[in-house]
Design a protein around this motif. Structure first.
Motif, PDB file in Angstrom:
ATOM      1  N   LEU A 111      -0.454  -6.088  -3.545  1.00 56.72           N
ATOM      2  CA  LEU A 111      -1.273  -4.865  -3.225  1.00 56.72           C
ATOM      3  C   LEU A 111      -2.637  -5.245  -3.141  1.00 56.72           C
ATOM      4  O   LEU A 111      -3.593  -4.857  -2.209  1.00 56.72           O
ATOM      5  CB  LEU A 111      -0.970  -3.873  -4.195  1.00 56.72           C
ATOM      6  CG  LEU A 111      -2.053  -2.468  -3.778  1.00 56.72           C
ATOM      7  CD1 LEU A 111      -1.824  -1.768  -2.685  1.00 56.72           C
ATOM      8  CD2 LEU A 111      -1.971  -1.647  -5.135  1.00 56.72           C
ATOM      9  N   LEU A 150       0.631  13.671  -7.710  1.00 60.48           N
ATOM     10  CA  LEU A 150      -0.236  13.689  -6.558  1.00 60.48           C
ATOM     11  C   LEU A 150      -0.933  15.034  -6.076  1.00 60.48           C
ATOM     12  O   LEU A 150      -0.284  16.003  -6.513  1.00 60.48           O
ATOM     13  CB  LEU A 150       0.116  13.209  -5.496  1.00 60.48           C
ATOM     14  CG  LEU A 150       0.708  11.552  -5.493  1.00 60.48           C
ATOM     15  CD1 LEU A 150       1.363  11.276  -3.983  1.00 60.48           C
ATOM     16  CD2 LEU A 150      -0.677  10.857  -5.550  1.00 60.48           C
ATOM     17  N   TRP A 187       5.483   9.838 -10.468  1.00 57.24           N
ATOM     18  CA  TRP A 187       4.274   9.565  -9.887  1.00 57.24           C
ATOM     19  C   TRP A 187       3.906  10.799  -8.737  1.00 57.24           C
ATOM     20  O   TRP A 187       2.643  11.215  -8.619  1.00 57.24           O
ATOM     21  CB  TRP A 187       4.060   8.248  -9.196  1.00 57.24           C
ATOM     22  CG  TRP A 187       2.866   7.981  -8.400  1.00 57.24           C
ATOM     23  CD1 TRP A 187       2.869   7.915  -7.090  1.00 57.24           C
ATOM     24  CD2 TRP A 187       1.466   7.516  -8.866  1.00 57.24           C
ATOM     25  NE1 TRP A 187       1.620   7.528  -6.546  1.00 57.24           N
ATOM     26  CE2 TRP A 187       0.883   7.406  -7.786  1.00 57.24           C
ATOM     27  CE3 TRP A 187       1.295   7.313 -10.204  1.00 57.24           C
ATOM     28  CZ2 TRP A 187      -0.593   6.938  -7.947  1.00 57.24           C
ATOM     29  CZ3 TRP A 187      -0.288   7.089  -9.981  1.00 57.24           C
ATOM     30  CH2 TRP A 187      -1.013   6.799  -9.104  1.00 57.24           C
ATOM     31  N   VAL A 188       5.073  10.931  -8.050  1.00 55.13           N
ATOM     32  CA  VAL A 188       4.821  11.838  -6.847  1.00 55.13           C
ATOM     33  C   VAL A 188       4.539  13.326  -7.151  1.00 55.13           C
ATOM     34  O   VAL A 188       3.638  13.864  -6.682  1.00 55.13           O
ATOM     35  CB  VAL A 188       6.118  11.903  -5.875  1.00 55.13           C
ATOM     36  CG1 VAL A 188       6.121  13.017  -4.804  1.00 55.13           C
ATOM     37  CG2 VAL A 188       6.438  10.707  -5.392  1.00 55.13           C
ATOM     38  N   ILE A 199       0.968  -1.208   0.194  1.00 53.90           N
ATOM     39  CA  ILE A 199       0.063  -0.033  -0.113  1.00 53.90           C
ATOM     40  C   ILE A 199       0.975   1.292  -0.156  1.00 53.90           C
ATOM     41  O   ILE A 199       0.660   2.335  -0.599  1.00 53.90           O
ATOM     42  CB  ILE A 199      -1.068   0.138   1.215  1.00 53.90           C
ATOM     43  CG1 ILE A 199      -1.823  -1.142   1.107  1.00 53.90           C
ATOM     44  CG2 ILE A 199      -1.656   1.309   1.266  1.00 53.90           C
ATOM     45  CD1 ILE A 199      -2.865  -1.350   2.301  1.00 53.90           C
ATOM     46  N   SER A 200       1.999   1.377   0.741  1.00 49.76           N
ATOM     47  CA  SER A 200       2.871   2.451   0.647  1.00 49.76           C
ATOM     48  C   SER A 200       3.595   2.717  -0.379  1.00 49.76           C
ATOM     49  O   SER A 200       4.033   3.482  -1.050  1.00 49.76           O
ATOM     50  CB  SER A 200       3.954   2.037   1.802  1.00 49.76           C
ATOM     51  OG  SER A 200       3.574   2.059   3.198  1.00 49.76           O
ATOM     52  N   ARG A 201       4.007   1.414  -1.259  1.00 49.24           N
ATOM     53  CA  ARG A 201       4.490   1.486  -2.611  1.00 49.24           C
ATOM     54  C   ARG A 201       3.585   2.021  -3.614  1.00 49.24           C
ATOM     55  O   ARG A 201       4.101   2.685  -4.411  1.00 49.24           O
ATOM     56  CB  ARG A 201       4.931   0.005  -2.915  1.00 49.24           C
ATOM     57  CG  ARG A 201       6.070   0.037  -3.701  1.00 49.24           C
ATOM     58  CD  ARG A 201       6.722  -1.362  -3.983  1.00 49.24           C
ATOM     59  NE  ARG A 201       5.969  -2.583  -3.896  1.00 49.24           N
ATOM     60  CZ  ARG A 201       5.826  -3.447  -3.172  1.00 49.24           C
ATOM     61  NH1 ARG A 201       6.706  -3.323  -1.934  1.00 49.24           N
ATOM     62  NH2 ARG A 201       5.065  -4.367  -3.218  1.00 49.24           N
ATOM     63  N   LEU A 202       2.226   1.752  -3.426  1.00 48.45           N
ATOM     64  CA  LEU A 202       1.431   2.343  -4.368  1.00 48.45           C
ATOM     65  C   LEU A 202       1.283   3.968  -4.324  1.00 48.45           C
ATOM     66  O   LEU A 202       1.389   4.556  -5.187  1.00 48.45           O
ATOM     67  CB  LEU A 202      -0.070   1.966  -4.227  1.00 48.45           C
ATOM     68  CG  LEU A 202      -1.041   2.473  -4.842  1.00 48.45           C
ATOM     69  CD1 LEU A 202      -1.177   2.158  -6.343  1.00 48.45           C
ATOM     70  CD2 LEU A 202      -2.560   1.962  -4.536  1.00 48.45           C
ATOM     71  N   TYR A 203       1.075   4.262  -3.047  1.00 43.10           N
ATOM     72  CA  TYR A 203       1.062   5.585  -2.695  1.00 43.10           C
ATOM     73  C   TYR A 203       2.486   6.430  -3.291  1.00 43.10           C
ATOM     74  O   TYR A 203       2.277   7.501  -3.734  1.00 43.10           O
ATOM     75  CB  TYR A 203       0.978   5.911  -1.115  1.00 43.10           C
ATOM     76  CG  TYR A 203       0.896   7.308  -0.493  1.00 43.10           C
ATOM     77  CD1 TYR A 203      -0.099   7.839  -0.979  1.00 43.10           C
ATOM     78  CD2 TYR A 203       1.925   8.117  -0.054  1.00 43.10           C
ATOM     79  CE1 TYR A 203      -0.431   9.404  -0.569  1.00 43.10           C
ATOM     80  CE2 TYR A 203       2.025   9.218   0.252  1.00 43.10           C
ATOM     81  CZ  TYR A 203       0.571  10.023  -0.018  1.00 43.10           C
ATOM     82  OH  TYR A 203       0.565  11.384   0.565  1.00 43.10           O
ATOM     83  N   ALA A 204       3.728   5.788  -2.974  1.00 48.62           N
ATOM     84  CA  ALA A 204       4.839   6.664  -3.279  1.00 48.62           C
ATOM     85  C   ALA A 204       5.349   6.360  -4.795  1.00 48.62           C
ATOM     86  O   ALA A 204       6.015   7.314  -5.129  1.00 48.62           O
ATOM     87  CB  ALA A 204       5.976   5.711  -2.398  1.00 48.62           C
ATOM     88  N   THR A 205       4.769   5.151  -5.257  1.00 47.38           N
ATOM     89  CA  THR A 205       5.194   5.135  -6.559  1.00 47.38           C
ATOM     90  C   THR A 205       4.077   4.859  -7.596  1.00 47.38           C
ATOM     91  O   THR A 205       4.521   4.859  -8.762  1.00 47.38           O
ATOM     92  CB  THR A 205       6.349   3.905  -6.747  1.00 47.38           C
ATOM     93  OG1 THR A 205       5.434   2.729  -6.570  1.00 47.38           O
ATOM     94  CG2 THR A 205       7.388   4.125  -5.735  1.00 47.38           C
ATOM     95  N   GLY A 206       3.117   4.517  -7.328  1.00 48.64           N
ATOM     96  CA  GLY A 206       2.046   4.164  -8.511  1.00 48.64           C
ATOM     97  C   GLY A 206       2.118   2.669  -8.694  1.00 48.64           C
ATOM     98  O   GLY A 206       1.400   2.231  -9.601  1.00 48.64           O
TER      99      GLY A 206
END
Length: 63
Positions: A17, A63, A59-60, A4-11
């Protein structure tokens, strides 16, 4: 870093996931957080439909 953190950080979207979000959904639903569980369920359905994808360049900034 968890999925979940990887999705948020990198997409990045991985099978891990999907599993993690499924567990989150079950926990929220079991705790009576039905609206939040429904939102997570929508994300699970989206991920199941589109499949895995690698990290997204920039990705970042999106956001």
């Amino acid at each position: 870093m968890g999925p979940i953190s990887r999705l948020y950080a990198t997409g990045e979207i991985t099978y891990d996931l999907l599993t993690a979000l499924g567990m989150l959904f079950s926990g929220l639903d079991g705790d009576g957080e039905h609206d939040e569980a429904e939102r997570i369920g929508d994300v699970v359905a989206y991920i199941a439909a589109v499949g895995e994808r690698p990290p997204v360049t920039g990705w970042v900034r999106k956001l």
